[in-house]
Design an enzyme around this catalytic site. Structure first.
Site, PDB file in Angstrom:
ATOM      1  N   LEU A 108      -3.112  -0.188  -3.597  1.00 61.04           N
ATOM      2  CA  LEU A 108      -4.198   0.022  -2.638  1.00 61.04           C
ATOM      3  C   LEU A 108      -4.862  -1.312  -2.325  1.00 61.04           C
ATOM      4  CD1 LEU A 108      -5.797   3.371  -3.808  1.00 61.04           C
ATOM      5  CD2 LEU A 108      -3.695   2.934  -2.534  1.00 61.04           C
ATOM      6  N   GLY A 153      -0.883   1.538  -6.765  1.00 63.66           N
ATOM      7  CA  GLY A 153      -0.496   2.359  -5.617  1.00 63.66           C
ATOM      8  C   GLY A 153       0.935   2.096  -5.163  1.00 63.66           C
ATOM      9  N   GLU A 178      -4.319   0.844 -13.289  1.00 65.60           N
ATOM     10  CA  GLU A 178      -5.704   0.999 -12.820  1.00 65.60           C
ATOM     11  C   GLU A 178      -6.746   0.637 -13.878  1.00 65.60           C
ATOM     12  OE1 GLU A 178      -3.239   2.821 -11.906  1.00 65.60           O
ATOM     13  OE2 GLU A 178      -3.427   3.226  -9.775  1.00 65.60           O
TER      14      GLU A 178
END
Ligand SMILES: CCCCCC/C=C/CC(=O)SCCNC(=O)CCNC(=O)[C@H](O)C(C)(C)COP(=O)(O)OP(=O)(O)OC[C@H]1O[C@@H](n2cnc3c(N)ncnc32)[C@H](O)[C@@H]1OP(=O)(O)O
Length: 302
Positions: A108, A153, A178
């Site tokens: 992301l 992502g 993450e």
């Protein structure tokens, strides 16, 4: 970009990021006919599509330098290209790869999650959800030809594919990292991982934010094959031939049977998932963590 019309498909109301495009008001048949892909390449600024209609496949290359971070624009163009191929009966499979040397996708786009307002975060997250739903439930055979680093992502996108081929280069790590950013992978990221590598391995990988180098990624089942870099594409093509030797209807129904419950969990709670994301990402402490992480990425160069 404004948020947008919804389209019902089965029980799903899908985000239509292309609703503002010319021709969006056309009926499905008419627009599919006009938009037929044919033998010439098509695509957009950030997503190149190289169709091979005779083979029934297309190679889709993410081209958003430097690192294919998933900006709102890239997500939108990705969904549009995917839809175009899904609607054209010529195509039965897609090989998904990167046009950016050394990086499949950096995940992301951190700039979309830093210093913006809640409406932007909501729009962005809806687009992330939409891409995942479309990839995860795609009727096409999706093979990821992972020719670069594949964190967060980026890893999620590869996990939605039916098969992953990774280039054998120690820099090409893959995983859901993450926690290293001080953020938490949402439940549907976690479910996608658990469905691929199992609960215990996912628990360890997620908590520690492990980015697996190729041999370990293969060992835990994060990827299906590791090959020399110059063989990634040809291997993906031969794997595709094997998958396409299965009758579509039987394979598609089986895929749906395996994946639908996972996708439905998100479909049933899309709005609350968006609210959860907006609340989480708007926290001062999370914004600080992301800024620190971005600072480290930038410093790495200097
Ligand atoms: C309920 C709440 C749920 C919240 C859940 C949110 C979920 C988030 C999932 C994610 O995907 S978060 C993103 C995580 N991504 C990463 O950790 C990867 C970070 N990037 C890298 O590790 C490296 O960039 C790379 C991919 C290994 C490539 O390395 P390389 O040396 O080739 O390039 P760099 O010099 O590092 O980067 C070039 C340039 O790009 C910028 N950049 C890198 N990654 C991102 C990114 N994800 N978003 C935005 N920008 C990114 C980097 O800062 C450099 O910029 P510069 O201006 O040229 O310095």
């Amino acid at each position: 970009m404004a948020l947008v019309a919804g389209m019902r498909v089965g029980s799903r109301v899908l985000f239509r990021p292309w609703a503002w495009l010319p021709g969006a008001a056309l009926g499905r048949k008419e627009s599919a006919a006009r938009g037929r892909v044919g033998a010439r390449g098509f695509g957009s600024q950030r997503v190149l599509v190289e169709p091979d209609p005779a083979a029934g496949i297309a190679v889709m290359k993410l081209k958003s330098p430097p690192v294919n971070s998933l900006s709102l624009e890239l997500l939108t163009e990705f969904v549009i290209s995917l839809e175009k191929l899904e609607n054209d009966k010529t195509f039965r499979g897609i090989i998904l790869t990167s046009d950016c040397p050394g990086v499949f996708s950096a995940g992301l786009d951190l700039m979309e999650m830093c210093g913006k307002n809640p409406a932007h975060y909501a729009e962005y997250w809806k687009a992330v959800q939409e891409l995942w739903l479309r990839l995860y439930l795609s009727n096409l055979v999706l093979i990821a030809a992972i020719n670069g680093a594949c964190p967060a992502g980026g890893c999620l996108i590869s996990l939605t594919c039916d098969y992953r081929v990774l280039a054998d280069n120690p820099k090409y790590v893959i995983g859901l990292n993450e926690t290293l950013l001080g953020i938490v992978a949402p439940f549907w990221f976690k479910d996608t991982l658990v469905n691929t590598i199992g609960h215990r391995t996912s628990e360890r990988a997620l908590q520690l934010g492990i980015l697996f180098p190729p041999a370990e990624a293969l060992q835990v089942g994060m990827v299906d094959k590791v090959v020399p870099e110059d063989q990634v594409q040809s291997t993906a093509l031969s794997v595709m031939a094997q998958w396409l030797s299965i009758p579509d209807h039987a394979r598609q129904l089986t895929k749906n049977m395996m994946r639908k419950a996972t996708a439905d969990r998100l479909v049933k709670q899309r709005d609350s998932d968006i609210q959860n994301f907006v609340g989480f990402i708007s926290r001062d402490s999370i914004q600080k963590s992301l800024q620190v992480y971005l600072g480290k990425l930038r410093q790495k160069k200097g």
